[in-house]
Design an enzyme around this catalytic site. Structure first.
Site, PDB file in Angstrom:
ATOM      1  N   LYS A  17       0.848  -1.190   0.000  1.00 56.58           N
ATOM      2  CA  LYS A  17       0.000   0.000   0.000  1.00 56.58           C
ATOM      3  C   LYS A  17       0.883   1.240   0.000  1.00 56.58           C
ATOM      4  O   LYS A  17       1.243   1.759   1.063  1.00 56.58           O
ATOM      5  CB  LYS A  17      -0.930  -0.007   1.219  1.00 56.58           C
ATOM      6  CG  LYS A  17      -1.915  -1.184   1.220  1.00 56.58           C
ATOM      7  CD  LYS A  17      -2.757  -1.226   2.476  1.00 56.58           C
ATOM      8  CE  LYS A  17      -3.750  -2.386   2.432  1.00 56.58           C
ATOM      9  NZ  LYS A  17      -4.562  -2.467   3.672  1.00 56.58           N
ATOM     10  N   LYS A  30      -4.584   6.307   3.072  1.00 58.08           N
ATOM     11  CA  LYS A  30      -5.111   6.195   4.437  1.00 58.08           C
ATOM     12  C   LYS A  30      -3.978   6.065   5.439  1.00 58.08           C
ATOM     13  O   LYS A  30      -4.129   6.412   6.615  1.00 58.08           O
ATOM     14  CB  LYS A  30      -6.101   5.029   4.544  1.00 58.08           C
ATOM     15  CG  LYS A  30      -5.561   3.660   4.136  1.00 58.08           C
ATOM     16  CD  LYS A  30      -4.850   2.921   5.229  1.00 58.08           C
ATOM     17  CE  LYS A  30      -4.222   1.634   4.724  1.00 58.08           C
ATOM     18  NZ  LYS A  30      -3.437   0.939   5.750  1.00 58.08           N
ATOM     19  N   GLU A  79       4.773   2.590   5.971  1.00 57.99           N
ATOM     20  CA  GLU A  79       4.552   3.063   4.598  1.00 57.99           C
ATOM     21  C   GLU A  79       4.089   4.515   4.537  1.00 57.99           C
ATOM     22  O   GLU A  79       4.392   5.242   3.603  1.00 57.99           O
ATOM     23  CB  GLU A  79       3.520   2.177   3.885  1.00 57.99           C
ATOM     24  CG  GLU A  79       4.029   0.804   3.471  1.00 57.99           C
ATOM     25  CD  GLU A  79       4.708   0.813   2.098  1.00 57.99           C
ATOM     26  OE1 GLU A  79       5.247   1.870   1.700  1.00 57.99           O
ATOM     27  OE2 GLU A  79       4.706  -0.239   1.444  1.00 57.99           O
ATOM     28  N   THR A  88      -7.024   1.363  10.358  1.00 57.47           N
ATOM     29  CA  THR A  88      -5.646   1.837  10.477  1.00 57.47           C
ATOM     30  C   THR A  88      -5.528   3.004  11.449  1.00 57.47           C
ATOM     31  O   THR A  88      -4.495   3.174  12.095  1.00 57.47           O
ATOM     32  CB  THR A  88      -5.103   2.252   9.095  1.00 57.47           C
ATOM     33  OG1 THR A  88      -5.403   1.235   8.143  1.00 57.47           O
ATOM     34  CG2 THR A  88      -3.598   2.425   9.126  1.00 57.47           C
ATOM     35  N   SER A 121      -1.740  -1.099  13.942  1.00 60.85           N
ATOM     36  CA  SER A 121      -1.333  -0.215  12.848  1.00 60.85           C
ATOM     37  C   SER A 121       0.044   0.391  13.098  1.00 60.85           C
ATOM     38  O   SER A 121       0.243   1.151  14.058  1.00 60.85           O
ATOM     39  CB  SER A 121      -2.365   0.906  12.671  1.00 60.85           C
ATOM     40  OG  SER A 121      -1.860   1.924  11.836  1.00 60.85           O
TER      41      SER A 121
END
Length: 342
Positions: free
Chosen positions: A107, A190, A280, A247, A253
Site C-alpha cells: 500500500k 489512508k 509506509e 488503520t 497499525s
C-alpha cells in the site's frame, strides 16, 4: 490441477496470507530475502520477528531462491514494501510466463515517479495480468482466523474473480471492484491519515479530534482520487473508509503507532525505529503531498502532516492551522445544488 502461488516478501502480511492459504490446502512458496532467515523460519516454523506466535503449516515452503519460487506458479503475490517493488520486478520479469497473475498487496506510491504500483508493473512487465488485494486487514488477525473482508481490483473481471476465488475462505471474504486506481489510492493514502490520527493520540487529544481527522481525511483522499480517475464510490468501500477506520484506530497499525511517538515528541526517525518495521505512511506522505501539487488538489491534512515530517513544523501549530483555516461549507456539491433555495 491445484492452483499454486509464490508470495514474495516474508513480512507480517506476506506471512499471514501464506498461513491463510495453507490452511485452505494451498501449497505456498514464501520468498524471503536472505538464506539465514530461510533457515531460521524453516527450523522454527515461526516468523518470530514479523508474526510471532503463529505456527506456519507444513505446506508453506520458505525459500530465498526467487527464481525457483516463481517458476510455473499461477499467482505471483507482491508483499514487499513499495520502495522495493521496482527492483524486484526487474529481477523476475524475464522469468515470468505469460499467464501468471501478479497480485499486489503493498500500500504505497512510488516516491520518485509518483506512480501507483499498477503503473510500475505495467511499465516493467507490460503483458502482466494485474490485481490489487486491499482493505481493512491486520496480518495479526488474519493469521488467527478472525473474520475479515477485503477487496480485489483488476481491470480484468476474469482476473478479479479468479483472485477472489483463490483467497476466499469462511473467515476471509473477498469482494471485487474494477476501480484499480481508487483501490490503490485508498489503501495508500489512508496510511498518511493514520499517521495524523496517531499524532493526535500522542498529543493527548480525544475521539472528537480523531473522528474529524478521519472524516476530513477520506474527503481529501476522494478529492485527489477523482482528479486521478478513480470512482468516488470506491472510497466509501473497504479500501477507503474501511481501511481508514482500522488503520486509524488499532494498535496493530504501524502508522498509528509511529504517529503516537511523533505526537509525544519523538523524531520521525526515532518513531520508525520504535515500530521496528516499515511504516509506509512516512514515504507516502511525501508522494501524496507532491500529487496534491501536481493535480492542484486542496489537501490541508496531508499538507500539515508532510510539514511535520519533512519541514520540522511544530505539531501543535499544525493543529491550529487546520482549525483556523478559512471558513467553508462541509460539502460543496450540496451547497452548489441548493444555492437557489439556501
Amino acid at each position: 490441477m491445484d492452483k499454486t502461488i509464490s508470495i514474495l516478501g516474508g513480512g507480517s502480511w506476506g506471512t499471514a496470507l501464506a498461513v491463510l492459504l495453507a490452511k485452505k490446502g494451498t501449497h505456498v512458496d514464501l520468498w524471503v530475502r536472505n538464506k539465514d532467515k530461510e533457515i531460521d523460519i524453516n527450523r522454527t516454523r515461526e516468523n518470530i520477528k514479523y508474526l510471532p506466535g503463529i505456527v506456519l503449516p507444513n505446506n508453506i515452503n520458505i525459500t530465498s531462491d526467487i527464481e525457483k519460487t516463481i517458476y510455473n506458479k499461477d499467482i505471483i503475490l507482491l508483499a514487499i514494501p513499495t520502495h522495493g517493488i521496482r527492483d524486484t520486478l526487474k529481477l523476475i520479469k524475464d522469468k515470468l510466463k505469460r499467464n501468471q497473475i501478479i497480485v499486489n498487496v503493498a500500500k504505497g506510491i512510488e516516491i520518485e515517479s509518483l506512480k501507483r504500483i499498477s503503473d510500475v508493473v505495467s511499465e516493467i512487465i507490460p503483458s502482466s495480468r494485474y490485481a490489487i488485494l486491499s482493505g481493512p486487514s491486520h496480518a495479526e488477525e488474519v493469521a488467527k482466523d478472525i473474520p475479515t473482508a477485503v477487496v480485489v481490483a483488476s481491470k480484468s473481471k476474469e482476473v478479479a474473480e479468479y483472485v477472489q476465488e483463490f483467497f476466499m475462505t469462511p473467515k476471509f471474504r473477498v469482494y471485487t471492484n474494477p476501480d484499480v486506481i481508487g483501490v490503490e489510492l485508498g489503501g495508500s493514502l489512508k496510511n498518511v491519515i493514520a499517521l495524523g490520527a496517531g499524532i493526535s493520540d500522542g498529543l493527548g487529544y480525544g475521539d472528537n479530534t480523531k473522528a474529524a481527522l478521519m472524516n476530513r481525511g477520506i474527503i481529501e483522499i476522494a478529492r485527489l482520487g477523482e482528479k486521478m480517475g478513480a470512482n468516488e464510490m470506491t472510497f466509501a468501500g473497504l479500501s477507503g473508509i474501511g481501511d481508514l477506520i482500522v488503520t486509524c484506530t488499532s494498535m496493530h497499525s504501524r502508522n498509528r503507532r509511529a504517529g503516537i511517538k511523533i505526537g509525544e515528541g519523538y523524531s520521525m526517525e526515532e518513531a520508525v525505529k520504535s515500530v521496528g518495521m516499515v511504516v509506509e505512511g512516512i514515504k507516502t506522505s511525501k508522494s501524496a503531498y507532491k500529487l496534491a501539487e501536481q493535480f492542484n488538489v486542496e489537501m490541508p491534512i496531508i499538507e500539515e502532516i508532510y510539514g511535520v515530517l519533512y519541514e520540522n513544523k511544530d505539531v501543535k501549530n499544525s493543529v491550529i492551522n487546520l482549525m483556523l483555516r478559512d471558513k467553508t461549507h462541509e460539502i460543496e456539491d450540496i451547497v452548489e445544488n441548493e444555492i437557489s433555495t439556501w
